[in-house]
Design an enzyme around this catalytic site. Structure first.
Site, short mmCIF file in Angstrom:
data_model
loop_
_atom_site.label_atom_id
_atom_site.label_comp_id
_atom_site.label_asym_id
_atom_site.label_seq_id
_atom_site.Cartn_x
_atom_site.Cartn_y
_atom_site.Cartn_z
N GLU A 108 32.89 34.83 28.87
CA GLU A 108 33.13 34.93 30.30
C GLU A 108 33.80 36.25 30.65
O GLU A 108 34.78 36.66 30.02
CB GLU A 108 34.04 33.79 30.80
CG GLU A 108 34.33 33.93 32.30
CD GLU A 108 35.42 32.99 32.81
OE1 GLU A 108 35.98 32.23 32.01
OE2 GLU A 108 35.68 33.05 34.03
N ASP A 149 51.19 38.71 26.84
CA ASP A 149 51.41 39.51 28.03
C ASP A 149 52.91 39.69 28.19
O ASP A 149 53.65 38.70 28.31
CB ASP A 149 50.82 38.78 29.25
CG ASP A 149 51.00 39.56 30.54
OD1 ASP A 149 50.43 39.13 31.55
OD2 ASP A 149 51.70 40.59 30.54
N ASP A 184 55.77 41.57 30.47
CA ASP A 184 55.89 42.20 31.78
C ASP A 184 57.34 42.56 31.99
O ASP A 184 58.23 41.71 31.84
CB ASP A 184 55.43 41.17 32.81
CG ASP A 184 55.36 41.74 34.20
OD1 ASP A 184 56.23 42.56 34.56
OD2 ASP A 184 54.44 41.35 34.94
#
Lengths: 451, 463
Positions: free
Chosen positions: B77, B145, B147
């Site tokens: 995807e 991830d 941040d």
């Protein structure tokens, strides 16, 4: 799965171990009454385990809890029938709990927990036999390797709570994927993709296998149920099976009933009077920051749905707050979708159910989050301040803090409820929406009686 | 300049796509920084490494070996975020050219990569009816991830989306700690670290073993990495055991301690004001210790003899008291480490790593708010990475227009466009350090499993 009555397969369970592994359905004849009664007895055990876990009991305590529950419910007048009752009840509950994702998840968790506590109570020989049953091809770490890694292994053993005995020199080297719970808790030394598991930690290995077998079996059972059993047994077993789940899990508040709808104007007022602390906190933070992170939006948003806030009102409510921080346009683009998603209007249209206390207590709020259970996740200082704001007197606050210290978070919330409303809550709080419903019921009955 | 200015305003630069060498110069001043839809079109047309992305996502299933899975790439995807926040999910492609053409045609502001599903995502509705989740993710890289906004409570130089060279090193430290553990502890080899374009980093673990991890296993790795728990509602967010788990111990002695003491302490001036040092004192459970320290520091008292930085002095004082052994309780002993961990230990977004179907931005995208390209970061020299000098869209286009940077090479015209810009370094690194070793390993895996199957069928035919 073969139900009752078939003689095709011979009864199969390992004679050495005392815990059946439920690999295949037994070829036994069961009376219809026993079909239901056995299952209900076992369900009491599972439900008891569930309740004890949500009250934050430690693993050692849980072993005793399980023993007591088992003794109280799973006995049989004929000693030879005890094992059969065990096996039959398990398979009947499989039928009952295979039918939806939520049911499967609950059943899987509780049966695995039950298995784990029973395993821990077994003798070393029985444990070894069970490990063999699970076909765990894990070799013990060689002497040479042990010598070179033992410092690290002992460091880990001393770093966990409670510390593992460093006298145990038998370690198994397994791919780390096989022991996710141990890895997650940093309870094993991990090196080049392998986890070094102490003999005492073997329970985790075995439980993971048990769980994975049962998980697959439940899917197969569900298929069989849908394709043949449900229809074949529509007059006989199906009604019993279907009734088994609903009588025990309690309301899930996915359908707000009785009290009618809540409108936005009322929210401030009912928040003060009837929201449990976790939701008050989220509501306050939302009003203050005009924002909540994902975890907070889910926990609070679903709660509001459960108390009867309609989708349109919910959208207006969240928009009114969020647009003060991110602007109306960004709200429509980025946040409206997920609110509609929660109400089952988007995507795969799952109608999400509001979180129960158990789920909330076991969540892990991180930086910038405000969800979770304040009784668990707040520092003592902050919790006292919050309780003070709810106008609990000193005595009540101390009682609550006492419960918190013994990790009885739901009891702490129950005490808070009782202190605020001035009435007792015998059932105990298990769900934020239950807190709300009970509170509203009480306040309304009070109003009526004074009129 | 706001985005509106750039888009509505004058197009006074002509980008001549046909003549990169000695092409028309930019008129007027240098191109405006930030993001520009037209530049993006050129970027996708000339610079974005389509072929490399395809090779990566194919994981060796390029049809050259009989055991290649032809359907593999088509089951991945992608999702595109277009202009006006139009969001296209479940995009899939059957070939490199399909992918490339779609990107060039749609010009997405953001490209996300999702998992490889059991069937082509475009056909998912056909399988949803059976109610048994036959449409499900089957492979997905292990991703992380990080941040910098999750560190807002421990950095004073910036907040929110800003990042500077004083606080960026927090990301460097996170990379070092996590990268070492992924390799040494979990045995992963094919790891790609990428700058997220503004204020963080992403990590892609691409080993076959990693791609096949279940949600539960991903969650366990994320939990293994998690140390910081809690938020503004709890005081003590880091609680360490004594002794530390070897992973944490190694992270402390090899990375965190030194970083805290020689860099962060000074760049963030952690003890310079009452507000700041109170935050640290809050982490010490012993009142007698904290009041002793407060006594030394209040009203900005300091020893007039010492010329050393206040922060260093105060940190030393704190350590001396905590480690003096005056207070036998275990709490104070571990406090020093807990403080260091609170400030420096990596803070991951757990949700990103736990679910196979979580989408993550593709490398080499351009960040719409900064115009910077999401370039790979070399974990072996991540201290040298400077987020403020990452090539931007406008800079790259300027480079394309004003001629090659690699004037030293004779056949410059035969080089691909990207190699004539500062993007070249990143693509070359991506290829040599990540893609090539990965593809080699994939090929071996495909061959080995094929040979094993052959052997097996041979054996079973021997009757």
């Amino acid at each position: 799965m073969e139900i009752v009555g078939s003689r095709r397969k011979a009864l199969h369970y390992d004679a050495v171990s005392t815990i059946p592994l439920y690999r295949s359905a037994p070829a036994l004849e069961v009376r219809l009454e026993d079909f239901e009664l056995f299952a209900m007895d076992r369900l009491r055990v599972l439900k008891g385990i569930s309740d004890a876990l949500s009250r934050g009991k430690k693993p050692e305590e849980m072993q005793q809890v399980e023993r007591d529950l088992w003794k109280a419910n799973m006995k049989h007048p004929e000693a030879s029938e005890v094992v059969n009752k065990d096996i039959i009840s398990h398979f009947v509950l499989r039928l009952a709990y295979c039918r939806t994702e939520d049911l499967r998840k609950w059943f899987l968790s509780m049966e695995t927990a039950l298995f784990r506590y029973r395993f821990m109570s077994e003798s070393v020989e029985a444990q070894r036999a069970l490990m063999a049953e699970f076909d765990l091809p894990y070799k013990a770490v060689s002497n040479a390797e042990f010598e070179s890694t033992k410092d690290k292994l002992w460091q880990v053993a001393r770093s966990v709570v409670p510390p593992l005995s460093t006298a145990d020199t038998v370690f198994y080297k397994v791919p780390f994927e096989e022991v996710p719970e141990l890895v997650a808790g940093r309870r094993v030394f991990v090196h080049k993709g392998h986890a070094y598991v102490a003999r005492n930690q073997v329970v985790s290995l075995v439980a993971t296998q048990f769980r994975s077998h049962l998980s697959k079996a439940l899917i197969l059972t569900n298929r069989k149920w849908i394709s043949t059993i449900r229809e074949q047994e529509s007059d006989r077993l199906a009604p019993i099976v279907e009734a088994l789940c609903t009588s025990y899990l309690g309301p899930d508040y996915s359908e707000p009933r009785e009290l009618g709808d809540i409108s936005i104007k009322e929210i401030d007022q009912i928040a003060q009077s009837s929201f449990p602390l976790c939701m008050r906190h989220l509501f306050e933070k939302l009003r203050e920051d005009h924002h909540l992170k994902h975890g907070g939006r889910m926990q609070f948003g679903l709660f509001l749905k459960g108390i009867g806030l309609k989708l349109d009102d919910a959208l207006a409510f969240w928009k009114a707050e969020f647009s003060q921080k991110v602007g109306a346009e960004r709200f429509d683009k980025e946040y409206a979708y997920s609110i509609r998603h929660n109400y089952g209007r988007e995507g795969k249209r799952t109608d999400y159910t509001p979180y129960s206390c158990q789920k909330i207590i076991s969540s892990s709020p991180g930086a910038g989050d405000h969800h979770g259970c304040p009784y668990r996740h707040f520092s003592e200082e902050n919790l006292r301040a919050a309780l003070g704001k709810m106008r609990l007197n000193n005595r009540a606050v101390e009682d609550v803090m006492d419960k918190v210290r013994s990790r009885h978070y739901q009891l702490a919330c129950t005490l808070t409820f009782e202190a605020i409303h001035g009435t007792s809550c015998d059932a105990g709080i298990n769900h934020p929406n239950q807190y709300f419903t009970d509170s509203q019921k009480y306040l309304q009955s009070k109003n009526q009686s004074t009129v | 300049m706001t985005r509106e200015d750039i888009e509505s305003g004058s197009q006074d630069m002509v980008i001549d796509e046909g003549k990169p060498e000695g092409g028309e110069r930019m008129q007027g001043n240098a191109a405006p920084e930030g993001f520009n839809v037209n530049y993006l079109k050129v970027y996708y047309g000339k610079l974005f490494p389509h072929a490399d992305m395809f090779k990566w996502m194919s994981y060796g299933n390029d049809g050259k070996h009989p055991a290649c899975d032809q359907s593999y790439f088509g089951r991945r995807e992608f999702s595109f975020t277009l202009d006006n926040d139009i969001y296209l999910r479940f995009q899939s492609f059957n070939s490199a050219s399909e992918l490339e053409n779609s990107i060039k045609e749609k010009c997405p502001f953001k490209i996300d990569i999702g998992p490889v599903y059991s069937v082509d995502p475009a056909k998912r509705h056909a399988y949803a009816q059976s109610g048994d989740n036959v449409f499900a993710p089957v492979e997905r890289e292990l991703i992380f991830d990080i941040d910098i906004t999750d560190y807002d409570d421990v950095r004073y130089c910036c907040s929110g989306a800003d990042v500077c060279l004083d606080c960026w090193p927090l990301m460097t430290v996170a990379i070092k700690v996590i990268d070492a553990s992924l390799k040494d502890d979990f045995g992963f080899n094919h790891i790609l670290w990428v700058y997220s374009g503004r204020r963080g980093v992403h990590c892609w673990v691409c080993d076959g073993k990693a791609r096949r991890l279940t949600n539960e296993q991903r969650a366990s790795i994320a939990e293994y990495f998690r140390v910081y728990k809690g938020n503004e509602n709890s005081h003590k967010k880091v609680s360490l055991s004594d002794p530390l788990h070897p992973f944490l111990g190694r992270s402390y002695t090899e990375v965190l301690k030194d970083f805290f003491e020689s860099k962060l302490l000074l760049s963030q001036k952690l003890f310079s004001t009452e507000e700041r040092y109170e935050k640290i004192l809050e982490m010490i459970p012993d009142e007698s210790i904290t009041s002793e320290l407060r006594g030394k520091w209040q009203d900005n008292k300091r020893s007039s003899i010492s010329k050393e930085d206040t922060n260093v002095v105060r940190w030393e004082q704190l350590k001396r008291i905590l480690q003096s052994g005056k207070h036998k309780a275990q709490g104070p002993q571990m406090c020093v480490k807990e403080i260091v961990f609170s400030f420096t230990y990596p803070r991951l977004d757990m949700e990103v790593s736990k679910h196979m179907n979580h989408l993550l931005k593709a490398p080499f995208c351009v960040h719409p708010k900064t115009g910077r390209v999401c370039v790979p970061i070399d974990p072996n020299c991540c201290e040298e990475f400077d987020p403020t000098s990452v090539p931007t869209l406008s800079k790259l286009l300027e480079e394309m227009n004003t001629g090659s940077l690699r004037a030293d090479i004779d056949n410059v015209l035969l080089m691909p466009e990207w190699d004539r810009t500062s993007l070249g370094k990143s693509v070359r690194f991506f290829r040599s350090s990540f893609l090539q070793p990965l593809l080699k390993a994939c090929k071996e895996e495909i061959e080995n499993s094929y040979n094993a199957k052959l052997q097996h069928s041979k054996n079973s035919l021997n009757w």
